[in-house]
Design a protein around this motif. Structure first.
Motif, short mmCIF file in Angstrom:
data_model
loop_
_atom_site.label_atom_id
_atom_site.label_comp_id
_atom_site.label_asym_id
_atom_site.label_seq_id
_atom_site.Cartn_x
_atom_site.Cartn_y
_atom_site.Cartn_z
N ALA B 182 4.75 -17.29 -14.12
CA ALA B 182 5.54 -17.71 -15.27
C ALA B 182 5.54 -16.68 -16.37
N THR B 183 4.45 -15.90 -16.48
CA THR B 183 4.39 -14.95 -17.58
C THR B 183 4.68 -13.52 -17.15
N GLU B 184 4.32 -13.17 -15.90
CA GLU B 184 4.43 -11.75 -15.52
C GLU B 184 5.44 -11.49 -14.42
N PHE B 185 5.96 -12.53 -13.79
CA PHE B 185 7.06 -12.42 -12.82
C PHE B 185 6.76 -11.59 -11.59
N ARG B 186 5.45 -11.38 -11.28
CA ARG B 186 5.17 -10.67 -10.01
C ARG B 186 5.10 -11.73 -8.91
N THR B 187 6.26 -12.31 -8.63
CA THR B 187 6.32 -13.47 -7.73
C THR B 187 5.82 -13.15 -6.32
N LEU B 188 6.36 -12.07 -5.75
CA LEU B 188 6.03 -11.77 -4.35
C LEU B 188 4.55 -11.52 -4.18
N GLU B 189 3.95 -10.73 -5.11
CA GLU B 189 2.52 -10.42 -4.98
C GLU B 189 1.69 -11.69 -5.02
N MET B 190 1.99 -12.54 -6.01
CA MET B 190 1.18 -13.74 -6.19
C MET B 190 1.29 -14.67 -4.98
N PHE B 191 2.51 -14.88 -4.50
CA PHE B 191 2.68 -15.79 -3.38
C PHE B 191 2.11 -15.21 -2.09
#
Lengths: 234, 223
Positions: B182-191
């Motif tokens: 929600a804050t940093e938008f590194r979606t792919l890395e996090m998922f």
């Protein structure tokens, strides 16, 4: 009780969304199930490997993570999805993995000698599938598929977390609104009502599934029961 | 597409993710253990047809299996306080997962109890064992061996469904990841990171229980 009656219109609207999502998912997931299910009984090793990887992956990752990933990940590849579309896709991927196991069980439940006889009669592979396997596999698949539909209805509640205003989300909205307006939370009543509605719908489907299964057993030993891994539940 | 996968980002968030992982493991382990206990007690009540309790557990199983876990969780967390039964986020999560997993375990364990042959019951009666002794010394040890694979499945589901607790603000793995996204938008890395972590957890749990199953079967193996 008054609160529920006063909000009956939006509750019904939520119920409509829930059914829309569940039925759309069921249709899409059925297609995926048949495709993956056929791959998983293929004679080719790579096809079976693809099917196993697909099924295991989507059954081992939490459905919520899958859904959040589809919703928040889609914009990264340039296709922002609406909450409804994202939910539909992730529920289809998940339902397809569970359905594929059912289809595989159904195909395996058709006795081997049926295929052997068909080969001996000179039928082509697609003819064997279309005229011998499919009609016989369809019947034992029916009860677990009814159960899958019940599970899908329960799974649609997760869509509320990415912003679909389905039945469960409507309950949340009413709780929030009433709390703000009246200063005390009707959560016990509203969520109790929501649970009850899901209970009525899903137990009806479960009862139907059991009845189909009994009918099937009464038809005698011609058709084996589908032996599948227990369904994923949410 | 200008998105670049950044492994360094995952490493930098390693400590936060591990903390979330710890909470996921903790809440899952407690819920799985409690749910197993609920399953054994409920199944015993069902199998021995204890009046009233048996019907109650029957309804409980049907109700939980036919309602969504997320709605149960919200009912417990937001609804129960009006009865004066307010629970913290943590215990609401444990309660919801226990109640849910317990319902499935009652059915799993019932299958295990029913697999213990009638002869065992008759034999222990003729040896003068009282019902509770029979349960503790014969039915549970034998029934559990049969029920363990099914209970494993339920336990894996409890582990995966612990991700729903993020919806009430429980700081477990999915919650931590979503907060970052929600804050940093590194979606792919996090998922990718939490996907792998969940997979590893599920595989470890499956492996551990397979070992346990193997161990429990030892007295029955011929070779």
């Amino acid at each position: 009780m008054q609160l529920i009656l006063a909000n009956s219109t939006i509750f019904l609207e939520g119920l409509r969304q829930t059914f829309q999502l569940a039925v759309a998912t069921l249709l899409c997931a059925t297609v995926v199930s048949v495709l993956i299910g056929m791959l998983s009984v293929s004679r080719r090793g790579w096809a079976r490997a693809v099917a196993i990887c697909y099924v295991e992956f989507f059954r081992d990752i939490p459905l919520l993570v899958n859904m959040l990933f589809v919703y928040f990940g889609a914009p990264l590849v340039g296709v922002p999805l609406s909450p409804f579309a994202a939910s539909l896709i992730s529920l289809t991927l998940w339902g397809g993995a569970n359905g594929a196991e059912i289809v595989r069980g159904g195909i395996n439940a058709v006795p081997r000698h049926q295929t052997a006889s068909a080969v001996a009669l000179g039928l082509k592979p697609w003819e064997i599938f279309r005229y011998i396997i499919l009609p016989q596999a369809l019947l034992p698949i029916l009860p677990p598929f009814t159960g899958l539909f019940s599970n899908l209805i329960q799974a649609t509640t997760l869509a509320s977390l990415v912003g679909v205003t389905e039945f469960f989300r409507i309950g949340g909205i009413i709780v929030e609104r009433t709390t703000l307006q009246e200063g005390h939370s009707p959560a016990f009543l509203i969520y109790g009502f929501v649970l009850l509605v899901y209970f009525v719908i899903c137990s009806a489907l479960t009862a139907l599934s059991r009845r189909l299964e009994r009918n099937l057993q009464r038809r005698g030993g011609q058709l084996a029961r589908v032996a599948v891994k227990p369904q994923e539940s949410v | 597409m200008s998105y670049r996968f950044d492994f360094g980002y995952i490493l930098a968030n390693g400590p936060a993710l591990l903390e979330g992982l710890g909470m996921t493991v903790l809440v899952s382990v407690i819920s799985i253990a409690l749910a197993a206990a609920v399953g054994v007690v409920g199944a015993a009540v069902r199998v021995f047809r204890v009046p009233v309790l048996s019907q109650l557990f029957g309804f409980y199983v049907e109700f939980i299996r036919n309602t969504p876990l997320l709605a149960q969780l919200f009912f417990i967390f937001y609804g129960l306080p009006s009865l004066g039964l307010g629970l913290s986020v943590y215990w609401s999560g444990v309660a919801a997962l226990t109640v849910w997993g317990g319902a499935y375990n009652v059915e799993n364990m019932r299958g295990g109890f029913l697999a213990v042959s009638k002869g065992m019951r008759e034999a222990s009666q003729s040896l003068g064992l009282r019902p509770l002794h029979y349960l503790w010394l014969v039915a549970i040890p034998l029934g559990l061996r049969v029920a363990i694979p099914a209970m494993l499945n339920t336990s894996v589901s409890v582990l995966k469904n612990s991700s729903y607790l993020q919806a009430i603000g429980f700081a477990e793995l999915t919650f931590v990841a979503m907060e970052r996204v929600a804050t940093e938008f590194r979606t792919l890395e996090m998922f990718a990171a939490i996907g792998v972590l969940y997979l590893v957890l599920v595989l470890i749990l499956s492996f551990a229980v397979r070992r346990l199953e193997f161990h429990l079967q030892r007295p029955f193996r011929t070779s």
